[in-house]
Each structure stands twice: as structure tokens, then as C-alpha cells.
Design an enzyme around this catalytic site. Structure first.
Site, PDB file in Angstrom:
ATOM      1  N   ASP A 198      -3.060 -18.049   0.261  1.00 53.66           N
ATOM      2  CA  ASP A 198      -4.074 -18.669  -0.612  1.00 53.66           C
ATOM      3  C   ASP A 198      -4.785 -19.805   0.109  1.00 53.66           C
ATOM      4  OD1 ASP A 198      -1.656 -20.043  -0.629  1.00 53.66           O
ATOM      5  OD2 ASP A 198      -1.781 -20.656  -2.729  1.00 53.66           O
ATOM      6  N   ASP A 226     -12.277  -9.166   3.875  1.00 54.67           N
ATOM      7  CA  ASP A 226     -13.546  -9.137   3.130  1.00 54.67           C
ATOM      8  C   ASP A 226     -14.138 -10.536   3.026  1.00 54.67           C
ATOM      9  OD1 ASP A 226     -13.593  -6.427   2.693  1.00 54.67           O
ATOM     10  OD2 ASP A 226     -13.758  -6.560   0.518  1.00 54.67           O
ATOM     11  N   ASP A 277      -6.428  -7.068   3.622  1.00 57.09           N
ATOM     12  CA  ASP A 277      -7.542  -6.422   2.929  1.00 57.09           C
ATOM     13  C   ASP A 277      -8.449  -7.481   2.310  1.00 57.09           C
ATOM     14  OD1 ASP A 277      -9.017  -4.264   1.726  1.00 57.09           O
ATOM     15  OD2 ASP A 277      -8.014  -4.726  -0.161  1.00 57.09           O
ATOM     16  N   TYR A 321       0.820  -1.212   0.000  1.00 55.55           N
ATOM     17  CA  TYR A 321       0.000   0.000   0.000  1.00 55.55           C
ATOM     18  C   TYR A 321       0.855   1.264   0.000  1.00 55.55           C
ATOM     19  CZ  TYR A 321      -4.703  -1.897   0.599  1.00 55.55           C
ATOM     20  OH  TYR A 321      -5.921  -2.495   0.392  1.00 55.55           O
ATOM     21  N   LYS A 369       3.027 -15.430   2.137  1.00 53.06           N
ATOM     22  CA  LYS A 369       3.359 -16.368   1.076  1.00 53.06           C
ATOM     23  C   LYS A 369       4.880 -16.542   1.026  1.00 53.06           C
ATOM     24  CE  LYS A 369       1.410 -17.200  -2.838  1.00 53.06           C
ATOM     25  NZ  LYS A 369       0.890 -18.587  -2.898  1.00 53.06           N
TER      26      LYS A 369
HETATM   27  C1  IPM Z   1     -10.480  -1.285   3.453  1.00 54.50           C
HETATM   28  C2  IPM Z   1     -10.719  -0.649   2.103  1.00 54.50           C
HETATM   29  C3  IPM Z   1      -9.564   0.307   1.838  1.00 54.50           C
HETATM   30  C4  IPM Z   1      -8.293  -0.517   1.741  1.00 54.50           C
HETATM   31  C5  IPM Z   1      -9.742   1.204   0.603  1.00 54.50           C
HETATM   32  C6  IPM Z   1     -11.027   2.021   0.688  1.00 54.50           C
HETATM   33  C7  IPM Z   1      -8.564   2.108   0.389  1.00 54.50           C
HETATM   34  O1  IPM Z   1     -10.857  -1.621   1.129  1.00 54.50           O
HETATM   35  O2  IPM Z   1     -10.382  -0.555   4.450  1.00 54.50           O
HETATM   36  O3  IPM Z   1     -10.420  -2.515   3.505  1.00 54.50           O
HETATM   37  O4  IPM Z   1      -7.985  -1.083   0.684  1.00 54.50           O
HETATM   38  O5  IPM Z   1      -7.588  -0.591   2.745  1.00 54.50           O
HETATM   39 MG    MG Z   2     -10.905  -3.614   1.844  1.00 55.97          MG
END
Ligand code: IPM
Ligand code: MG
Length: 369
Positions: free
Chosen positions: A226, A254, A250, A143, A194
Site C-alpha cells: 500500500d 497499472d 498486477d 492467481y 504486506k
Molecule cells: C495483466 C492483465 C491480466 C492479469 C488479465 C487480462 C488476466 O490485467 O496482464 O496485467 O490480471 O494478469
Molecule cells: Mg493487469
């Protein structure tokens, strides 16, 4: 109690202001009923800040964020700002806050509340009772790694570069938080990278192993990212705490979020290192986005933001009692069958964002009576 707890509210864009409004409601309740007061300032971030100031996080706002006890953020972004310059886009404001406040430890709990177990995309028996914590490194890795950029070549072709870079100190401090968190929970830590492909993975694994010697009572397991993604959807209850880098965190968070049935339910905390007095800079935000499609319609789910506020009470103010009160109130309104659109199920009662916030306060009244 005096209003010595300084908060900065950054509602941001889309549904951000609506869900934050329900936190205001709970804050008023706490003030009236629990005599716990907060000194709340509010400012702009993301697209709202671009419209007002030309940038997604201006210096004055950053300065305020650096000088409060905790920041609560709604959400940033939306199609309106799709074409603004990259360095001022809404997400850049959020990344700058994380980086400048040095919020390296991002806690993303994924818990399945009993009332919502059937809303998960997985079979109920795989997820019921699920309680995992994803700990994501938040201020380094790909990042922020340099060099980065897109080079336009003379022959018309182009080349893009991102750099995944981690120092041993950066890995050590996040992995240490992982062991500490596991120590307060199920005493199991999965360190995810990884190492079979990436140099940062090799170093990550080495540091995790070394730090692990300081925590003999925690069971440390290394896992490739993975495989971790696969295991999360195969048998998620094998996990207690997962510690991983910024990008894998990240993605995996999710994935874990979806196991719970709704992104609209999940809170998060981003914490910095402790200063001499033991205080940490901190930012709390729901995991969901700004949902521009329903913004301003009073349809958003405020529960993730309310639970983020509960996390703030727990981690920034050590107020476990009131944090648990809010978490219990959230469980109770779900048990009553109240649902916002994102978590709506057959036979349940569809309510607005406002109504959900009111219902949480009514539950708080009962719990505190
Ligand atoms: C998160 C989001 C952010 C990230 C974006 C909005 C920059 O996806 O907080 O997970 O990638 O960190
Ligand atoms: Mg995210």
C-alpha cells in the site's frame, strides 16, 4: 543470417491484429535492411480462438508456443465473450500460456519518454526521466492458488475463496531475477509485500533478505504494497526495480503505467527459467488491452507492441543493437510530433496505426543509413 529465430505470433482480439501488423512491417524491414530474419508462425488465442475452436487456447497452439524461441501476443478479450464459460474465457488462454510455459518473471518497464512527459497525470517534474522496472511474479500466488471457488450454502448464502500461496522456491527465483535486473540498472531493489498482514508477505520478506546476501552491491529495501502504491504517485523516481507478487504486481504495474502518460506505450516481457543451454521460454506483449471500442479502425497505438518486439530482440536474442534501433526510432517519431489518438496532445499530428508503423520504419531507414 538464416531464418533460425522461430517466433509465434498470437494477435488475439480487438486491436491485437492491427498492432501486430506493424511488427510485421518492422520484421520485413529487419529482413531487408539488417539481414536479420525470423521464421514467423501465427495462431489464435483469446476470443478469436474461442470463435474458431471453442476454447481460448487449444493444445496445438500451446504446443507451438512451447517450441518456438519467443511468442509475441497482441491482446485478448472483448465484450463479445463476456458470457462464455469461465474456464474458456479469453483471459484464461493467456493465464494458461503463462502457467504452462512457466513464465514466472514478468518485466514491466515504465519509462517516460521526453516527448510524452507532459501527458502524465502527474506533474512533469515528478516523472520526467522516469525509468522504473516492475518485476511481477506471474505463475503463482492468488492467481493460481488452490483451494479456490464459490460455495453455495444451503441457507441461500454463498461463500467465495481464493488462496494466496507461495513456496520459498517460487519467491527465491523471482527475487533473484530482481537482484540480477537491478545489477544491470540502478542497483536498487524494492521488495514489495504486506508482511504486516499476510503470511506470504512474511515469507517473501525473509527470502528476499536471504537472497540479498548474495548481492551485497544491491541496495535492498522492503516496502509494504500500500505504501508502494502511494510512493509511486508521490515520488516515483525513488524506484529503480520493484519486485513483487502476482496480484500486487498486477495493480502496481497499472499504477506505474499511468505515470508514463499512456498505457499504449508500454511493453512487457514474461520469461521462464533458463534451460541447460541458457535459453528461456518467453512471451512478449503490450501492457494495454484489446480496446474493442476502436478495433478495426486503424486508430490503435502500435508503439507498445513494437517496443515489446524490441524487448524480444534484447532478452530472447541478445540483439541489443537492433533493440536500441527500434527504441530510438520510436523516440524519434514522437519527437516529430506524431501521435495516435491515445497520446494525442495539442499541436501534435494525429496519425493512424498504419501511418505510425510506416513512420517508425522511415526512422529506422534514417538511423541505419
Ligand atoms: C495483466 C492483465 C491480466 C492479469 C488479465 C487480462 C488476466 O490485467 O496482464 O496485467 O490480471 O494478469
Ligand atoms: Mg493487469
Amino acid at each position: 543470417m538464416s531464418a533460425n529465430k522461430k517466433l509465434l505470433f498470437l494477435p488475439g482480439d480487438g486491436i491485437g491484429p492491427e498492432v501486430m501488423g506493424q511488427v510485421r512491417r518492422v520484421i520485413d524491414w529487419m529482413d531487408n535492411r539488417r539481414h536479420v530474419s525470423f521464421d514467423v508462425a501465427e495462431d489464435l488465442v483469446g476470443g478469436a480462438a474461442i470463435d474458431a475452436t471453442g476454447t481460448s487456447l487449444d493444445d496445438a497452439t500451446l504446443d507451438k508456443a512451447m517450441n518456438v524461441d519467443a511468442v509475441l501476443l497482441g491482446a485478448v478479450g472483448g465484450p463479445k465473450w463476456d458470457n462464455v464459460a469461465r474456464d474458456i474465457r479469453p483471459e484464461a488462454g493467456l493465464l494458461k500460456l503463462r502457467k504452462e510455459m512457466d513464465l514466472f518473471a514478468n518485466l514491466r518497464p515504465a519509462t517516460v519518454l521526453p516527448a510524452l512527459a507532459e501527458a502524465s497525470s502527474l506533474k512533469e517534474e515528478l516523472v520526467s526521466g522516469l525509468d522504473i522496472l516492475i518485476l511481477r511474479e506471474l505463475t503463482s500466488g492468488v492467481y493460481f492458488g488452490e483451494p479456490r471457488g464459490i460455495t453455495e450454502n444451503a441457507d441461500g448464502s454463498a461463500e467465495a475463496l481464493d488462496s494466496q500461496r507461495y513456496t520459498s522456491a517460487e519467491i527465491e527465483r523471482i527475487v533473484r531475477v530482481g537482484f540480477e535486473m537491478a545489477g544491470k540498472r540502478g542497483k536498487r531493489l524494492h521488495s514489495v509485500e504486506k508482511a504486516n498482514v499476510m503470511e506470504t508477505g512474511v515469507l517473501w520478506r525473509r527470502i528476499a533478505t536471504e537472497v540479498g546476501k548474495d548481492y551485497p552491491d544491491i541496495e535492498l529495501q522492503h516496502m509494504y504494497a500500500d505504501n508502494c502504491a502511494m510512493q509511486l504517485v508521490r515520488a516515483p523516481k525513488q524506484f529503480d526495480v520493484i519486485v513483487t507478487d502476482n496480484l500486487f504486481g498486477d495493480v502496481l504495474s497499472d499504477c506505474a503505467a499511468m505515470l508514463t502518460g499512456s498505457l499504449g506505450m508500454l511493453p512487457s516481457a514474461s520469461l521462464g527459467g533458463a534451460d541447460e543451454s541458457g535459453r528461456r521460454k518467453a512471451l512478449y506483449e503490450p501492457v494495454h488491452g484489446s480496446a474493442p471500442d476502436i478495433a478495426g479502425e486503424d486508430k490503435a497505438n502500435p508503439l507498445a507492441t513494437l517496443q515489446s518486439f524490441a524487448m524480444m530482440l534484447r532478452y530472447s536474442f541478445d540483439d541489443i543493437e537492433n533493440a536500441e534501433l527500434i527504441e530510438q526510432a520510436v523516440k524519434n517519431v514522437l519527437d516529430q510530433g506524431l501521435r495516435t489518438g491515445d497520446i494525442m496532445q495539442d499541436g501534435k499530428t494525429l496519425v493512424s496505426c498504419t501511418r505510425m508503423g510506416e513512420a517508425v520504419c522511415a526512422e529506422l531507414d534514417k538511423l541505419a543509413a
